[in-house]
Scaffold this motif. Structure first.
Motif, PDB file in Angstrom:
ATOM      1  N   THR A 405       0.797  -1.096   0.141  1.00  0.00           N
ATOM      2  CA  THR A 405       0.037  -0.053   0.006  1.00  0.00           C
ATOM      3  C   THR A 405       0.916   1.288  -0.049  1.00  0.00           C
ATOM      4  OG1 THR A 405      -1.499  -1.248   1.502  1.00  0.00           O
ATOM      5  CG2 THR A 405      -1.878   1.200   1.213  1.00  0.00           C
ATOM      6  N   VAL A 406       0.705   2.110  -0.726  1.00  0.00           N
ATOM      7  CA  VAL A 406       1.240   3.431  -0.943  1.00  0.00           C
ATOM      8  C   VAL A 406       0.062   4.617  -0.601  1.00  0.00           C
ATOM      9  CG1 VAL A 406       2.504   4.877  -2.343  1.00  0.00           C
ATOM     10  CG2 VAL A 406       3.124   2.549  -2.727  1.00  0.00           C
ATOM     11  N   ASN A 407       0.581   5.221   0.437  1.00  0.00           N
ATOM     12  CA  ASN A 407      -0.244   6.250   1.083  1.00  0.00           C
ATOM     13  C   ASN A 407       0.346   7.634   1.436  1.00  0.00           C
ATOM     14  OD1 ASN A 407      -2.800   7.342   1.674  1.00  0.00           O
ATOM     15  ND2 ASN A 407      -2.918   6.543   3.768  1.00  0.00           N
ATOM     16  N   PHE A 408       1.007   7.938   0.290  1.00  0.00           N
ATOM     17  CA  PHE A 408       1.583   9.319   0.324  1.00  0.00           C
ATOM     18  C   PHE A 408       0.668  10.671  -0.230  1.00  0.00           C
ATOM     19  CE2 PHE A 408       5.548   6.901  -0.427  1.00  0.00           C
ATOM     20  CZ  PHE A 408       5.766   6.611   1.002  1.00  0.00           C
ATOM     21  N   ASN A 439       0.422  -3.522   4.235  1.00  0.00           N
ATOM     22  CA  ASN A 439       1.292  -2.627   5.257  1.00  0.00           C
ATOM     23  C   ASN A 439       0.769  -1.390   6.001  1.00  0.00           C
ATOM     24  OD1 ASN A 439       1.621  -1.776   2.204  1.00  0.00           O
ATOM     25  ND2 ASN A 439       2.689  -0.302   3.320  1.00  0.00           N
ATOM     26  N   ASP A 440      -0.587  -0.895   5.514  1.00  0.00           N
ATOM     27  CA  ASP A 440      -1.026   0.275   6.093  1.00  0.00           C
ATOM     28  C   ASP A 440      -2.712  -0.210   5.974  1.00  0.00           C
ATOM     29  OD1 ASP A 440      -1.810   2.607   6.908  1.00  0.00           O
ATOM     30  OD2 ASP A 440      -1.118   3.786   5.073  1.00  0.00           O
ATOM     31  N   PRO A 441      -3.016  -0.957   7.247  1.00  0.00           N
ATOM     32  CA  PRO A 441      -4.469  -1.693   7.359  1.00  0.00           C
ATOM     33  C   PRO A 441      -5.408  -0.226   7.360  1.00  0.00           C
ATOM     34  CG  PRO A 441      -2.901  -2.497   8.780  1.00  0.00           C
ATOM     35  CD  PRO A 441      -2.178  -1.466   8.091  1.00  0.00           C
ATOM     36  N   GLY A 442      -5.113   0.767   7.970  1.00  0.00           N
ATOM     37  CA  GLY A 442      -6.209   1.728   8.180  1.00  0.00           C
ATOM     38  C   GLY A 442      -6.410   2.317   6.806  1.00  0.00           C
ATOM     39  N   ALA A 443      -5.673   2.240   5.762  1.00  0.00           N
ATOM     40  CA  ALA A 443      -5.901   3.093   4.311  1.00  0.00           C
ATOM     41  C   ALA A 443      -6.640   2.064   3.641  1.00  0.00           C
ATOM     42  CB  ALA A 443      -4.586   3.242   3.674  1.00  0.00           C
ATOM     43  N   ASN A 444      -6.647   0.939   3.940  1.00  0.00           N
ATOM     44  CA  ASN A 444      -7.221  -0.345   2.923  1.00  0.00           C
ATOM     45  C   ASN A 444      -8.606  -0.784   3.325  1.00  0.00           C
ATOM     46  OD1 ASN A 444      -4.988  -0.637   1.196  1.00  0.00           O
ATOM     47  ND2 ASN A 444      -3.749  -2.079   2.788  1.00  0.00           N
ATOM     48  N   SER A 445      -9.412  -0.932   2.220  1.00  0.00           N
ATOM     49  CA  SER A 445     -10.524  -1.642   2.648  1.00  0.00           C
ATOM     50  C   SER A 445     -10.309  -3.270   3.090  1.00  0.00           C
ATOM     51  CB  SER A 445     -11.509  -1.852   1.101  1.00  0.00           C
ATOM     52  OG  SER A 445     -12.623  -2.449   1.605  1.00  0.00           O
TER      53      SER A 445
END
Length: 587
Positions: A405-408, A439-445
């Motif tokens: 996951t890339v959440n920039f 790697n970024d659970p909060g950003a993903n469904s």
């Protein structure tokens, strides 16, 4: 220091195999390097690959980068060859009239195999390299729930799953060692003992789940970073870590922290690490992810001394698999059930080389991106599954929904609800049905995000369980013939030229099920191809497609919850599957 072999070829010869390849099934026209390495982030898909390369040199990877290559191929002309060298090698297939194989060594060792069919060639190949053993019954019972967050989080999700009557095989709790915040999200403490602050009452949680027929799985890898008992300091004190040429320990940078690599050529280090894994098992766990194995530096100094580390690089994941397998078999023999049966353990790996299937009990495809992309995403997960199956990795699967996951603020690749649900449908017809939060659970469904995702997850978990009877038969085949559970159609229809061009569009489960997954955003139909020779029955409408005389294709409706799946006419697999699913849906 180079040996090259040139083999005659022709423009229409198709080349399959080369281990787990994620971008192409047919490698004709390409130059294929055989090197164990991280697959990268993006692997040529843009703009993510360029961004990854800017942030960290060459971390984006390319179409050929893979965790698990093999110096092996079979072709549409029923030619088959594999090299037994561990040195770096290159298969150059760019010229239409020849194929060139080069190994970076003064000698080339290998075998040319003979067979009349792909199945026969695969049987001959797996006879030589080793085959995978049968999976235990417990892992077929339902979903493997991958989650993080500690004891209370697990109990909360378990209660929600019970409300929806979702069949569960295991909870995979990779953060049993605790978590740390890094530059790419949440990562684990690489110190292989339970973090009892994070998982209060760890032993009791494991036993509570087991009393309800649910196993617990964990995580480990052959690297160490300090915490608590501080296994890193113990390994440093005993000289159990790989060292630099000039002296000192070779610390490998992983995102925001450094870790030491355990020297698996050191007998004392192997024994020490095996005891750590035995301590992990003794808490009641039934399996684990044995991660990494691809990071041994080419210039490292190793205990064995007489072995070139550049040669050992490709062999290192095999050593890591062998160590895990030794722990498994020793534990199983020491802890037989009262009736003499063995309660089998399962470990799954991403890194591998040619003989890894001999040692590993299961594979997974590593860190696909949470995307619809061709080179790194849901499509590459299918390509990797099919290419590895042709290469002897008979039992393999991917993370449901992908991982990376890339959440920039300037670049976002986060898992959408639709992608997650389509990946659930895809993996409902894989050997293992396992979730991963990324790697970024909060950003993903996530499967637990809302009522829609939870209901769809329940539906797909029941679909997975409904063909357990067939899957249990299929997982016996790798040990006897080397055939994978999930198969490219080439293994059964080798003369069909259209089949030879298929990459990710459709696949077989055994010989009796045909799956045509939805792999594009917003699509509700798929185009299915039916080779001549068999009639296929659509599971949801009971309509027949294909014929014995000629091949055909058709557009098939595939709304969410009704993936395009067919069974071979006259097969009992289809009727049993539908009967089982009806019973599970009604319960």
């Amino acid at each position: 220091n180079r040996v090259q072999l040139t083999y005659i070829s022709h423009r229409n010869e198709r080349f399959f195999g080369f281990g787990e390849q994620f971008s192409c099934l047919d490698l004709k026209g390409r130059r294929v390097p055989i090197l164990v390495q991280e697959q990268g982030v993006g692997r040529g898909d843009q703009p993510i690959t360029a961004a990854a390369n800017i942030l960290s040199y060459r971390s984006g990877g390319s179409w050929h980068t893979t965790y698990a290559p093999s110096p092996y191929y079979m072709t549409s002309d029923m030619r088959c060859l594999f090299l037994e060298n561990y040195e770096y090698s290159v298969f150059d297939l760019r010229r239409h009239d020849r194929s060139d194989f080069q190994v970076h060594s003064g000698t080339m060792e290998g075998r040319i195999l003979h067979g009349q069919t792909p199945a026969e060639l695969l049987m001959r190949y797996t006879e030589s390299i080793g085959r995978m053993r049968e999976l235990p019954d417990w892992i077929h019972q339902g979903a493997v729930i991958g989650m993080q967050g500690g004891t209370n989080a697990v109990k909360k999700i378990h209660a929600e799953l019970k409300k929806h009557d979702i069949p569960i095989a295991a909870f995979w709790l990779q953060d049993w060692v605790g978590q740390r915040k890094t530059s790419i999200g949440w990562q684990l403490w690489w110190n292989w003992e339970a973090d009892t602050d994070h998982y209060q009452g760890w032993g009791e949680l494991v036993q509570e789940l087991k009393s309800q027929g649910i196993r617990t799985m964990t995580y480990c890898n052959p690297l160490l970073a300090s915490k608590r008992r501080n296994l890193l300091q113990e390994a440093l004190a005993e000289s159990f870590l790989v060292r630099k040429p000039g002296g000192g320990v070779y610390m490998i940078t992983n995102t925001s922290f450094d870790a030491g690599v355990i020297d698996l050529t050191n007998p004392k280090a192997r024994c020490w690490l095996k005891e750590i894994l035995r301590d992990m098992i003794s808490t009641g766990v039934s399996g684990w992810m044995a991660d990494f194995g691809e990071a041994l530096p080419f210039d490292s100094v190793i205990h064995s001394g007489n072995e070139n580390p550049a040669l050992l690089h490709n062999r290192f994941p095999e050593l890591w698999a062998q160590l895990n397998r030794e722990v498994v078999e020793e534990w199983e023999q020491e802890h037989k059930l009262q009736n003499g049966d063995i309660d089998k353990l399962v470990f799954f790996m991403r890194a591998g080389f040619m003989r890894s299937p001999k040692w590993s009990t299961l594979f997974w495809e590593g860190d696909q991106m949470v995307s619809w992309q061709r080179n790194d995403g849901i499509k590459s997960a299918v390509v990797g599954l099919l290419s590895s199956g042709i290469s002897g990795y008979s039992l393999n699967h991917s993370d449901i929904g992908g991982y990376t996951t890339v959440n920039f603020p300037f670049l976002k690749y986060v898992r959408s609800e639709e992608l997650l649900m389509r990946w659930m449908e895809l993996n409902a017809f894989s050997v293992i049905f396992r979730t991963h939060e990324g790697n970024d659970p909060g950003a993903n469904s996530q499967f637990y995000t809302n009522a829609r995702t939870l209901q769809h997850f329940a539906r797909c978990a029941r679909i997975f369980k409904a063909w357990k009877f067939y899957r249990k038969e299929l997982v016996k085949v790798p040990a006897s013939r080397g055939m994978p559970v999930v198969r490219h159609l080439f293994l059964h229809y080798p003369q069909d030229e259209f089949v030879q061009r298929i990459t990710y569009e459709q696949f077989l489960v055994g010989s009796e099920l045909l799956v045509v997954p939805v792999l594009n955003r917003g699509k509700r139909k798929v185009r299915a191809y039916f080779p001549a020779g068999d009639v296929w029955v659509h599971v949801w409408t009971n309509r027949n497609y294909g014929s014995a005389e000629q091949s055909s294709s058709a557009w098939i409706d595939a709304p969410l919850g009704l993936p395009a799946v067919f069974f071979k006419a006259g097969s009992t697999v289809g009727s049993t599957f539908m009967s089982n699913l009806a019973s599970l849906e009604a319960s």
